[in-house]
Each structure stands twice: as structure tokens, then as C-alpha cells.
Scaffold this motif. Structure first.
Motif, PDB file in Angstrom:
ATOM      1  N   MET A  86       0.745  -1.212  -0.104  1.00  0.00           N
ATOM      2  CA  MET A  86      -0.053   0.014   0.033  1.00  0.00           C
ATOM      3  C   MET A  86       0.979   1.355   0.029  1.00  0.00           C
ATOM      4  SD  MET A  86      -2.965   1.165   2.685  1.00  0.00           S
ATOM      5  CE  MET A  86      -2.117   1.585   3.953  1.00  0.00           C
ATOM      6  N   VAL A  87       0.373   2.207  -0.867  1.00  0.00           N
ATOM      7  CA  VAL A  87       1.365   3.431  -1.129  1.00  0.00           C
ATOM      8  C   VAL A  87       0.384   4.517  -0.416  1.00  0.00           C
ATOM      9  CG1 VAL A  87       2.477   4.940  -2.520  1.00  0.00           C
ATOM     10  CG2 VAL A  87       2.651   2.680  -2.882  1.00  0.00           C
ATOM     11  N   GLN A  88       0.973   5.631   0.358  1.00  0.00           N
ATOM     12  CA  GLN A  88       0.289   6.510   0.742  1.00  0.00           C
ATOM     13  C   GLN A  88       0.859   8.058   0.693  1.00  0.00           C
ATOM     14  OE1 GLN A  88      -0.021   5.123   4.931  1.00  0.00           O
ATOM     15  NE2 GLN A  88      -2.469   5.179   4.855  1.00  0.00           N
ATOM     16  N   TYR A  89       0.483   8.794   0.198  1.00  0.00           N
ATOM     17  CA  TYR A  89       0.982  10.480   0.217  1.00  0.00           C
ATOM     18  C   TYR A  89       0.041  11.429   0.103  1.00  0.00           C
ATOM     19  CZ  TYR A  89       1.169   9.449  -4.694  1.00  0.00           C
ATOM     20  OH  TYR A  89       0.902   9.109  -6.088  1.00  0.00           O
ATOM     21  N   PRO A  90       0.213  12.730   0.341  1.00  0.00           N
ATOM     22  CA  PRO A  90      -0.583  13.579   0.355  1.00  0.00           C
ATOM     23  C   PRO A  90      -0.440  14.421  -1.226  1.00  0.00           C
ATOM     24  CG  PRO A  90       1.145  14.613   1.496  1.00  0.00           C
ATOM     25  CD  PRO A  90       1.265  13.144   1.496  1.00  0.00           C
ATOM     26  N   VAL A  91      -1.398  15.165  -1.458  1.00  0.00           N
ATOM     27  CA  VAL A  91      -1.425  15.616  -2.849  1.00  0.00           C
ATOM     28  C   VAL A  91      -2.222  17.041  -2.710  1.00  0.00           C
ATOM     29  CG1 VAL A  91      -1.323  13.633  -4.342  1.00  0.00           C
ATOM     30  CG2 VAL A  91      -3.527  14.388  -3.716  1.00  0.00           C
ATOM     31  N   ARG A  92      -2.337  17.752  -3.985  1.00  0.00           N
ATOM     32  CA  ARG A  92      -2.819  18.867  -3.921  1.00  0.00           C
ATOM     33  C   ARG A  92      -2.577  19.758  -2.786  1.00  0.00           C
ATOM     34  NH1 ARG A  92      -8.572  18.268  -6.690  1.00  0.00           N
ATOM     35  NH2 ARG A  92      -7.004  17.687  -8.139  1.00  0.00           N
ATOM     36  N   ARG A  93      -1.461  20.223  -2.486  1.00  0.00           N
ATOM     37  CA  ARG A  93      -0.979  21.045  -1.336  1.00  0.00           C
ATOM     38  C   ARG A  93      -1.458  20.492  -0.196  1.00  0.00           C
ATOM     39  NH1 ARG A  93       3.765  23.980  -1.789  1.00  0.00           N
ATOM     40  NH2 ARG A  93       3.722  25.217  -3.737  1.00  0.00           N
ATOM     41  N   GLY A  94      -1.594  19.256  -0.004  1.00  0.00           N
ATOM     42  CA  GLY A  94      -2.010  18.718   1.357  1.00  0.00           C
ATOM     43  C   GLY A  94      -3.310  18.532   1.517  1.00  0.00           C
ATOM     44  N   LYS A  95      -4.231  19.170   0.527  1.00  0.00           N
ATOM     45  CA  LYS A  95      -5.555  19.040   0.958  1.00  0.00           C
ATOM     46  C   LYS A  95      -6.242  17.675   0.600  1.00  0.00           C
ATOM     47  CE  LYS A  95      -6.425  23.858  -0.587  1.00  0.00           C
ATOM     48  NZ  LYS A  95      -7.002  24.642  -1.708  1.00  0.00           N
ATOM     49  N   LEU A  96      -5.590  16.858  -0.036  1.00  0.00           N
ATOM     50  CA  LEU A  96      -6.179  15.442  -0.247  1.00  0.00           C
ATOM     51  C   LEU A  96      -5.054  14.502   0.042  1.00  0.00           C
ATOM     52  CD1 LEU A  96      -7.507  15.849  -3.767  1.00  0.00           C
ATOM     53  CD2 LEU A  96      -8.877  15.789  -1.664  1.00  0.00           C
TER      54      LEU A  96
END
Length: 398
Positions: free
Chosen positions: A214-224
Motif C-alpha cells: 500500500m502506498v500513501q502520500y498527500p497531494v494538492r498541497r496537502g488538501k487530499l
């Protein structure tokens, strides 16, 4: 039969749009982008872009706009899916950026696609056509004709097939079929406030275990928050293989953080994971391939879109150097085939490593991980340091 432009790009995804920008930058020729979807857009969720991608985005003049939507993680981290033990990490800070000349970023695929699309729309000589399922490309003398699902034909001086892993243009060069990895992915993004507060906003985390990750990380400047779940199916011959019920079984016994994350995975859309074997030729006359049409690969190294961007860079440079499409395309594939084939193969190998189930293999893997230090960048230099190699060996004029 309609002469539509100087160059036709079949496929309006990330690779196709970047190709249009690169051709425009280097030749000033008119370009038509044909896309099968009703409108231009990108499906999926997050995307990781390593320094070799940022080099191309800067080259195309869109890097700063892309960075407006990106997150710059501090580390890439490997963790045990059952115990949460941290196996290894790669520091992505100042030393990393000094080594490779660019940052490592993560963002939503749709944000990257939108930036590329808007950049293309800024040029009058780049035009767009939707609902176009291109069936074939044929060359007669110095004219290439494409045919759509309605039997309509359009002509240009050259055609670039960027129509993905199921490419119809690829059939000119190979009758091969996609290779089923027997792995399936579920991916998606959720508002950051919906996930529990124990997620790490600074890292790209890959939780690994036998036949799954499983891979996890924030996107859209941390909004998602982006999450991708991947597992090997018990029986990939069944029609509904890799279903959500199987996902739950595969992750039994996982660490509580992983089990909690699974609650937020969208179960409506599944992505069976395919690649293809490398081929020895993807250009003929004034027709060539690019991106997944040329070298589809498994996602384990996060290099699929990145390799398409590398294609665009080399292709544009060769078109600038050579007046002949045929010569430019042959030189382009001469540079790109060995490189992309190596990355395809490496992605498969990395998948075998992170998904290992044999106890001895796992023991040896983990011992190597323990010896790795966060700033030991030689392990990724073969991927991220390619532009220094291009320049040093003068493969292309830069």
C-alpha cells in the motif's frame, strides 16, 4: 480525407500533451491531438514525479505551474505492512536536490494533466479532437493517414502514437499482447480531514508484504490524501479477479494503521495491472510510438509517466536536429529503447523484491535494506540521474 496538421498525436494523456508541447517548442509545426474520450481529462489519483520528470517539465516551461499543486515530501519510506517497522528511507531534502538538480514531488494526476492541457491551449497551432478512437495509421509517400472508428481519415506529415497500453498504432510494430501481472490496484484520494490524524504528511510511505503493498502520500498541497492498494490475486483467470472481498482477505493481519486506511479505499474502481515486454522497434518512416504505447510498465518504480516525459524530451530534441522525421524518429528510438526497456525490467524486478514471500529472499532483502542509509543516492541514480548522462555523453544537443 482531410489534411489536418503537420503532426498528429494520437492520445491526449500526459504523454500525448507533453509530446505536443515538445514538438511545438522544437519545430513550431502545427499539431493535432486526437483523444478517444469525450473531453480532455485524466482519471486515477496521485502521481509521483522524480527529478528526471521535473527536468522535462522545466524544459517544457510548465514546472512552476505544476509546483503550485504539488507536495514536496521529505522522505520515501518502506515499512512492514504487519509490524510498521521502518525498513529503509530515502532523504529527499537539500542533498537530494543538489545531487539530482530537481526535487521529488507528488500531486494529483488531473492537476498535472490540466497544466499540460492549458499550456497546449496557449498555442494556436495545437488543436484538439475528441471522441476519436483511432484504428490505424498508414504512410503513403511522405503523408501519414490515420483512420477513426467512423472510417474517417485525417492526414499529416507524421504521427506520434501516444495511445496507451492498448495502443492501436503499436500494432504496426508488434502483435504482442499486454502481460497480466496478476496484481490489481485500488486507488483514490480523500479529503485530508477524513483520514485519521496518524497519517504522515511529510513522507511517501510504501507498506510492503508478501504479494501486496500500500502506498500513501498527500497531494494538492496537502488538501487530499492519496492511497493505492495493490495485491496479487488468488486466481487471476476468473472474470471478477482481484475483487474487494479478496482485498480484505489479502490484508488480514495487517497493522492497524493499514487496516484503518483500507476503510477509505474506493472499491468501485479496480485497475488490473498489465505491462508489455520490450520491443526492438517502434518507429517506421514518419510514424513512431511514445509512452505506454511504446513501453508500458508496472507502477512499482513510479516511472510510467516519467518515462513518457523523457520520451518527449528526446523526441523534441531529435526533431530539432534533423529535418527528416524518419531520421529523427530512428535516432529517438535508438536513444530511448535501451533506457525504457531497462526501466520496464527494473520495475518488474522491484515488484518481485517488495512482494517477496520466500523466507530466505525476505531475510536477504531486509538485510540489504538495513545497510541502506537515507542519503545513499547511488541506488536511484540509474533512474534520476539520466539527464546528466545525456549531457555528458552528448546523446542529444542541450
Amino acid at each position: 480525407m482531410s489534411n489536418i496538421s503537420d503532426v498528429i498525436v494520437v492520445g491526449g494523456g500526459i504523454g500525448g500533451l507533453a509530446a505536443a508541447l515538445s514538438v511545438h517548442k522544437n519545430t513550431g509545426k502545427s499539431i493535432s491531438v486526437f483523444e478517444q474520450a469525450p473531453e480532455f481529462g485524466e482519471v486515477g489519483a496521485g502521481i509521483q514525479l522524480a527529478p528526471n520528470a521535473l527536468e522535462v517539465l522545466e524544459y517544457l516551461g510548465v514546472k512552476e505551474e505544476v509546483l503550485k499543486y504539488a507536495v514536496l515530501p521529505k522522505r520515501l519510506v518502506l515499512k512492514d505492512v504487519y509490524t510498521a517497522k521502518e525498513f529503509a528511507s530515502l532523504d529527499l531534502g537539500e542533498d537530494f536536490q543538489k545531487k539530482f538538480g530537481q526535487p521529488y514531488i507528488v500531486l494529483h494526476r488531473s492537476d498535472l494533466h490540466r497544466v499540460l492541457f492549458e499550456a497546449c491551449r496557449n498555442y494556436e497551432n495545437i488543436s484538439f479532437f475528441n471522441n476519436q478512437i483511432i484504428q490505424s495509421a498508414e504512410q503513403h509517400d511522405n503523408i501519414v493517414a490515420i483512420a477513426n472508428q467512423y472510417g474517417e481519415t485525417f492526414t499529416a506529415e507524421a504521427v506520434i502514437g501516444a495511445d496507451g497500453i492498448k495502443s492501436k498504432i503499436r500494432k504496426r510494430f508488434s502483435n504482442d499482447d499486454p502481460v497480466n501481472s496478476t496484481y490489481v490496484a485500488y486507488r483514490g484520494t480523500i479529503p485530508i480531514e477524513e483520514i485519521s490524524g496518524d497519517v504522515d504528511m511529510d513522507d511517501v510511505i510504501m507498506w510492503i508484504g508478501p504479494n501486496l503493498h500500500m502506498v500513501q502520500y498527500p497531494v494538492r498541497r496537502g488538501k487530499l490524501y492519496n492511497q493505492v492498494v495493490v495485491f496479487k490475486s488468488y486466481d487471476a483467470t476468473k472474470e471478477n479477479w482481484g475483487n474487494p472481498e479478496e482485498m480484505e482477505k489479502r490484508f488480514e493481519g495487517a497493522h492497524p494503521k493499514v487496516k484503518n486506511a483500507l476503510k477509505f479505499i474506493n472499491r468501485q474502481f479496480r485497475w488490473p495491472m498489465y505491462d508489455r515486454n520490450p520491443i526492438e522497434n517502434w518507429s517506421e518512416g514518419n510514424i513512431t510510438l511514445l509512452g505506454d504505447a511504446a513501453h508500458p510498465m508496472l507502477q512499482y518504480l513510479a516511472q510510467g509517466a516519467v518515462q513518457a516525459l523523457e520520451d518527449c524530451y528526446v523526441l523534441g530534441e531529435q526533431l530539432k536536429i534533423h529535418d527528416s522525421y524518419e531520421v529523427a524518429f530512428k535516432k529517438y528510438q535508438e536513444i530511448r529503447i535501451p533506457r525504457s526497456a531497462m526501466v520496464q525490467t527494473s520495475a518488474r524486478n522491484w515488484g518481485e523484491i517488495i512482494h517477496a514471500e520466500d523466507k530466505i529472499t525476505i531475510m536477504l532483502r531486509d538485510a540489504l535494506f538495513e545497510k541502506h542509509t537515507p542519503k545513499d543516492y547511488h541506488v536511484v541514480d540509474f533512474l534520476y540521474g539520466i539527464f546528466n548522462k545525456y549531457k555528458a555523453e552528448k546523446f542529444i544537443n542541450v
